[in-house]
Design a protein around this motif. Structure first.
Motif, PDB file in Angstrom:
ATOM      1  N   GLU A  65       0.855  -1.183   0.000  1.00 57.51           N
ATOM      2  CA  GLU A  65       0.000   0.000   0.000  1.00 57.51           C
ATOM      3  C   GLU A  65       0.888   1.228   0.000  1.00 57.51           C
ATOM      4  OE1 GLU A  65      -3.445   0.322   1.913  1.00 57.51           O
ATOM      5  OE2 GLU A  65      -3.983  -1.773   1.733  1.00 57.51           O
ATOM      6  N   PRO A  66       0.484   2.258  -0.717  1.00 59.06           N
ATOM      7  CA  PRO A  66       1.321   3.467  -0.715  1.00 59.06           C
ATOM      8  C   PRO A  66       1.354   4.068   0.687  1.00 59.06           C
ATOM      9  CG  PRO A  66      -0.769   3.877  -1.824  1.00 59.06           C
ATOM     10  CD  PRO A  66      -0.708   2.408  -1.493  1.00 59.06           C
ATOM     11  N   GLU A  67       2.528   4.593   1.000  1.00 58.08           N
ATOM     12  CA  GLU A  67       2.669   5.223   2.315  1.00 58.08           C
ATOM     13  C   GLU A  67       1.789   6.465   2.356  1.00 58.08           C
ATOM     14  OE1 GLU A  67       6.608   5.940   3.714  1.00 58.08           O
ATOM     15  OE2 GLU A  67       7.372   4.143   2.724  1.00 58.08           O
ATOM     16  N   PRO A  68       1.147   6.675   3.494  1.00 53.32           N
ATOM     17  CA  PRO A  68       0.303   7.875   3.577  1.00 53.32           C
ATOM     18  C   PRO A  68       1.182   9.124   3.515  1.00 53.32           C
ATOM     19  CG  PRO A  68       0.459   6.790   5.719  1.00 53.32           C
ATOM     20  CD  PRO A  68       1.154   5.917   4.712  1.00 53.32           C
ATOM     21  N   ALA A  69       0.634  10.125   2.914  1.00 56.77           N
ATOM     22  CA  ALA A  69       1.366  11.393   2.828  1.00 56.77           C
ATOM     23  C   ALA A  69       1.589  11.907   4.239  1.00 56.77           C
ATOM     24  CB  ALA A  69       0.555  12.411   2.020  1.00 56.77           C
ATOM     25  N   PRO A  70       2.751  12.488   4.466  1.00 57.18           N
ATOM     26  CA  PRO A  70       2.974  13.013   5.822  1.00 57.18           C
ATOM     27  C   PRO A  70       1.915  14.054   6.161  1.00 57.18           C
ATOM     28  CG  PRO A  70       4.690  13.764   4.312  1.00 57.18           C
ATOM     29  CD  PRO A  70       3.816  12.788   3.567  1.00 57.18           C
ATOM     30  N   GLU A  71       1.480  14.003   7.401  1.00 57.05           N
ATOM     31  CA  GLU A  71       0.442  14.928   7.838  1.00 57.05           C
ATOM     32  C   GLU A  71       1.007  16.341   7.851  1.00 57.05           C
ATOM     33  OE1 GLU A  71      -2.105  15.884  11.830  1.00 57.05           O
ATOM     34  OE2 GLU A  71      -1.528  13.819  11.462  1.00 57.05           O
ATOM     35  N   VAL A  72       0.329  17.210   7.147  1.00 58.93           N
ATOM     36  CA  VAL A  72       0.757  18.600   7.103  1.00 58.93           C
ATOM     37  C   VAL A  72       0.046  19.331   8.222  1.00 58.93           C
ATOM     38  CG1 VAL A  72       0.825  20.707   5.730  1.00 58.93           C
ATOM     39  CG2 VAL A  72       1.109  18.484   4.613  1.00 58.93           C
ATOM     40  N   LYS A  73       0.838  19.766   9.176  1.00 57.21           N
ATOM     41  CA  LYS A  73       0.259  20.484  10.304  1.00 57.21           C
ATOM     42  C   LYS A  73       0.209  21.962   9.955  1.00 57.21           C
ATOM     43  CE  LYS A  73       1.862  17.178  13.680  1.00 57.21           C
ATOM     44  NZ  LYS A  73       2.705  16.931  14.847  1.00 57.21           N
TER      45      LYS A  73
ATOM     46  N   ALA B 145       1.821  31.273  10.288  1.00 57.10           N
ATOM     47  CA  ALA B 145       1.494  31.566   8.891  1.00 57.10           C
ATOM     48  C   ALA B 145       0.007  31.851   8.738  1.00 57.10           C
ATOM     49  CB  ALA B 145       1.917  30.407   7.990  1.00 57.10           C
ATOM     50  N   GLU B 146      -0.811  31.079   9.452  1.00 54.56           N
ATOM     51  CA  GLU B 146      -2.259  31.323   9.395  1.00 54.56           C
ATOM     52  C   GLU B 146      -2.608  32.690   9.966  1.00 54.56           C
ATOM     53  OE1 GLU B 146      -4.301  28.107  11.325  1.00 54.56           O
ATOM     54  OE2 GLU B 146      -3.952  26.729   9.665  1.00 54.56           O
ATOM     55  N   ALA B 147      -1.984  33.054  11.076  1.00 56.42           N
ATOM     56  CA  ALA B 147      -2.235  34.362  11.690  1.00 56.42           C
ATOM     57  C   ALA B 147      -1.804  35.485  10.757  1.00 56.42           C
ATOM     58  CB  ALA B 147      -1.515  34.468  13.035  1.00 56.42           C
ATOM     59  N   MET B 148      -0.663  35.319  10.091  1.00 50.88           N
ATOM     60  CA  MET B 148      -0.181  36.348   9.168  1.00 50.88           C
ATOM     61  C   MET B 148      -1.122  36.475   7.972  1.00 50.88           C
ATOM     62  SD  MET B 148       1.877  38.760   8.594  1.00 50.88           S
ATOM     63  CE  MET B 148       3.205  38.587   9.735  1.00 50.88           C
TER      64      MET B 148
ATOM     65  N   GLN C  43      -4.325  35.788   7.945  1.00 54.41           N
ATOM     66  CA  GLN C  43      -5.545  36.429   8.441  1.00 54.41           C
ATOM     67  C   GLN C  43      -5.325  37.926   8.610  1.00 54.41           C
ATOM     68  OE1 GLN C  43      -8.484  35.009   8.700  1.00 54.41           O
ATOM     69  NE2 GLN C  43      -9.476  36.855   9.424  1.00 54.41           N
ATOM     70  N   TRP C  44      -4.162  38.309   9.153  1.00 55.84           N
ATOM     71  CA  TRP C  44      -3.840  39.721   9.337  1.00 55.84           C
ATOM     72  C   TRP C  44      -3.803  40.447   7.993  1.00 55.84           C
ATOM     73  CZ3 TRP C  44       0.778  42.257   7.780  1.00 55.84           C
ATOM     74  CH2 TRP C  44       0.819  43.607   8.135  1.00 55.84           C
ATOM     75  N   GLN C  45      -3.179  39.831   6.996  1.00 51.30           N
ATOM     76  CA  GLN C  45      -3.084  40.472   5.685  1.00 51.30           C
ATOM     77  C   GLN C  45      -4.467  40.672   5.072  1.00 51.30           C
ATOM     78  OE1 GLN C  45      -0.286  37.856   3.727  1.00 51.30           O
ATOM     79  NE2 GLN C  45       1.449  39.137   4.326  1.00 51.30           N
ATOM     80  N   LEU C  46      -5.324  39.666   5.192  1.00 54.02           N
ATOM     81  CA  LEU C  46      -6.677  39.791   4.664  1.00 54.02           C
ATOM     82  C   LEU C  46      -7.435  40.907   5.381  1.00 54.02           C
ATOM     83  CD1 LEU C  46      -9.090  38.756   2.962  1.00 54.02           C
ATOM     84  CD2 LEU C  46      -9.571  37.189   4.847  1.00 54.02           C
ATOM     85  N   GLU C  47      -7.414  40.888   6.705  1.00 53.37           N
ATOM     86  CA  GLU C  47      -8.134  41.898   7.475  1.00 53.37           C
ATOM     87  C   GLU C  47      -7.531  43.284   7.270  1.00 53.37           C
ATOM     88  OE1 GLU C  47      -8.765  40.765  11.543  1.00 53.37           O
ATOM     89  OE2 GLU C  47      -9.765  38.901  10.967  1.00 53.37           O
ATOM     90  N   ARG C  48      -6.241  43.356   7.098  1.00 56.87           N
ATOM     91  CA  ARG C  48      -5.569  44.632   6.831  1.00 56.87           C
ATOM     92  C   ARG C  48      -6.105  45.251   5.531  1.00 56.87           C
ATOM     93  NH1 ARG C  48      -1.471  45.591   3.483  1.00 56.87           N
ATOM     94  NH2 ARG C  48      -0.054  47.296   3.903  1.00 56.87           N
ATOM     95  N   LEU C  49      -6.185  44.452   4.488  1.00 57.87           N
ATOM     96  CA  LEU C  49      -6.694  44.950   3.205  1.00 57.87           C
ATOM     97  C   LEU C  49      -8.157  45.375   3.315  1.00 57.87           C
ATOM     98  CD1 LEU C  49      -5.026  42.439   0.723  1.00 57.87           C
ATOM     99  CD2 LEU C  49      -4.409  44.837   1.110  1.00 57.87           C
ATOM    100  N   GLU C  50      -8.958  44.585   4.018  1.00 54.32           N
ATOM    101  CA  GLU C  50     -10.368  44.948   4.220  1.00 54.32           C
ATOM    102  C   GLU C  50     -10.492  46.258   5.004  1.00 54.32           C
ATOM    103  OE1 GLU C  50     -12.170  40.377   4.425  1.00 54.32           O
ATOM    104  OE2 GLU C  50     -11.804  41.486   6.270  1.00 54.32           O
ATOM    105  N   ALA C  51      -9.661  46.411   6.021  1.00 59.45           N
ATOM    106  CA  ALA C  51      -9.709  47.631   6.838  1.00 59.45           C
ATOM    107  C   ALA C  51      -9.296  48.849   6.027  1.00 59.45           C
ATOM    108  CB  ALA C  51      -8.808  47.482   8.062  1.00 59.45           C
ATOM    109  N   ILE C  52      -8.259  48.715   5.229  1.00 66.28           N
ATOM    110  CA  ILE C  52      -7.805  49.831   4.391  1.00 66.28           C
ATOM    111  C   ILE C  52      -8.940  50.281   3.479  1.00 66.28           C
ATOM    112  CG2 ILE C  52      -6.288  50.443   2.463  1.00 66.28           C
ATOM    113  CD1 ILE C  52      -4.137  48.668   3.838  1.00 66.28           C
TER     114      ILE C  52
ATOM    115  N   PRO D 101     -14.542  44.364  14.028  1.00 64.00           N
ATOM    116  CA  PRO D 101     -14.699  42.943  13.694  1.00 64.00           C
ATOM    117  C   PRO D 101     -13.417  42.276  13.192  1.00 64.00           C
ATOM    118  CG  PRO D 101     -15.703  44.310  12.004  1.00 64.00           C
ATOM    119  CD  PRO D 101     -15.249  45.231  13.088  1.00 64.00           C
ATOM    120  N   ARG D 102     -12.387  43.036  12.969  1.00 63.63           N
ATOM    121  CA  ARG D 102     -11.146  42.495  12.410  1.00 63.63           C
ATOM    122  C   ARG D 102     -10.151  42.231  13.549  1.00 63.63           C
ATOM    123  NH1 ARG D 102     -13.591  45.844   8.711  1.00 63.63           N
ATOM    124  NH2 ARG D 102     -13.935  44.775   6.736  1.00 63.63           N
ATOM    125  N   LYS D 103     -10.306  41.064  14.155  1.00 61.27           N
ATOM    126  CA  LYS D 103      -9.582  40.708  15.390  1.00 61.27           C
ATOM    127  C   LYS D 103      -8.083  40.538  15.199  1.00 61.27           C
ATOM    128  CE  LYS D 103     -13.560  40.216  17.518  1.00 61.27           C
ATOM    129  NZ  LYS D 103     -14.153  41.344  18.106  1.00 61.27           N
ATOM    130  N   ALA D 104      -7.606  40.400  13.964  1.00 64.15           N
ATOM    131  CA  ALA D 104      -6.174  40.240  13.722  1.00 64.15           C
ATOM    132  C   ALA D 104      -5.438  41.578  13.733  1.00 64.15           C
ATOM    133  CB  ALA D 104      -5.943  39.535  12.385  1.00 64.15           C
TER     134      ALA D 104
END
Length: 188
Positions: A28-36, A41-44, A46-55, A108-111
């Motif tokens: 069986e093929p080895e399962p792909a390593p779990e990408v955590k 990176a997620e916070a950054m 989110q910040w970039q998205l909210e920053r653009l919306e706020a501007i 509403p832009r918590k980031a």
């Protein structure tokens, strides 16, 4: 009819060939390593998205000047020579709709975190102006918190007379320098 002599060699050949083929279970093929997910990176992102919306939202108010800084922070300047009277920390009532728009755009832009920076004209001593600018920044911070921005996202400081945006040699110039700017940064 086929003779046995002809069938036997063909049968023998097929037996030999089938013996050469091994049947091993298909791995069986080895399962792909779990990408955590990377929380930073997620916070950054989110910040970039909210920053653009706020501007975009903040630029809808003609009383605001919104500038994207080289470090990705955003500087919001309130374009009003009526923000504060000389030597006072009381907000001008005409400023309330502008602060309401800022709060509605940012709450509403918590980031996003805010640093409210107070300024003064050059009248009075430098020490007095630092204290006055700090109290002005505090007054605007408290107003934004009262309008719905979480207290943990708002900080304030005073810069006194150190950063004028107009000459202090006229009444109008001094009125412009009595202001509060808002620096938008990532919430940590």
């Amino acid at each position: 009819m086929l003779s046995l002599a002809k069938i036997l060699p063909a049968l023998a050949l097929s037996l030999v060939l089938s013996a050469c083929v091994t049947t091993q279970p298909v791995a069986e093929p080895e399962p792909a390593p779990e990408v955590k997910p990377d929380p930073a990176a997620e916070a950054m992102a989110q910040w970039q998205l909210e920053r653009l919306e706020a501007i975009e939202a903040l630029r809808r108010d003609p009383h605001l000047s919104v500038t994207e800084l080289g470090n990705k922070d955003v500087l919001v300047q309130i374009r009003s020579a009526q923000t504060f009277r000389t030597a006072t920390v009381k907000l001008n009532d005409k400023l309330l709709p502008v602060l309401e728009h800022i709060a509605a755009s940012l709450a509403p832009r918590k980031a996003l975190a805010l640093l409210v920076i107070g300024h003064t004209d050059n009248l009075g001593s430098p020490e007095r102006n630092i204290n006055l600018s700090t109290e002005r920044a505090k007054a605007v911070s408290e107003a934004l918190i009262a309008l719905g921005i979480e207290e943990s996202r708002v900080a304030f400081e005073g810069h006194g007379e150190a950063e004028p945006i107009a000459p202090n040699d006229s009444r109008e110039g001094r009125a412009v320098n009595r202001r509060v700017d808002i620096l938008i940064r990532p919430a940590l």
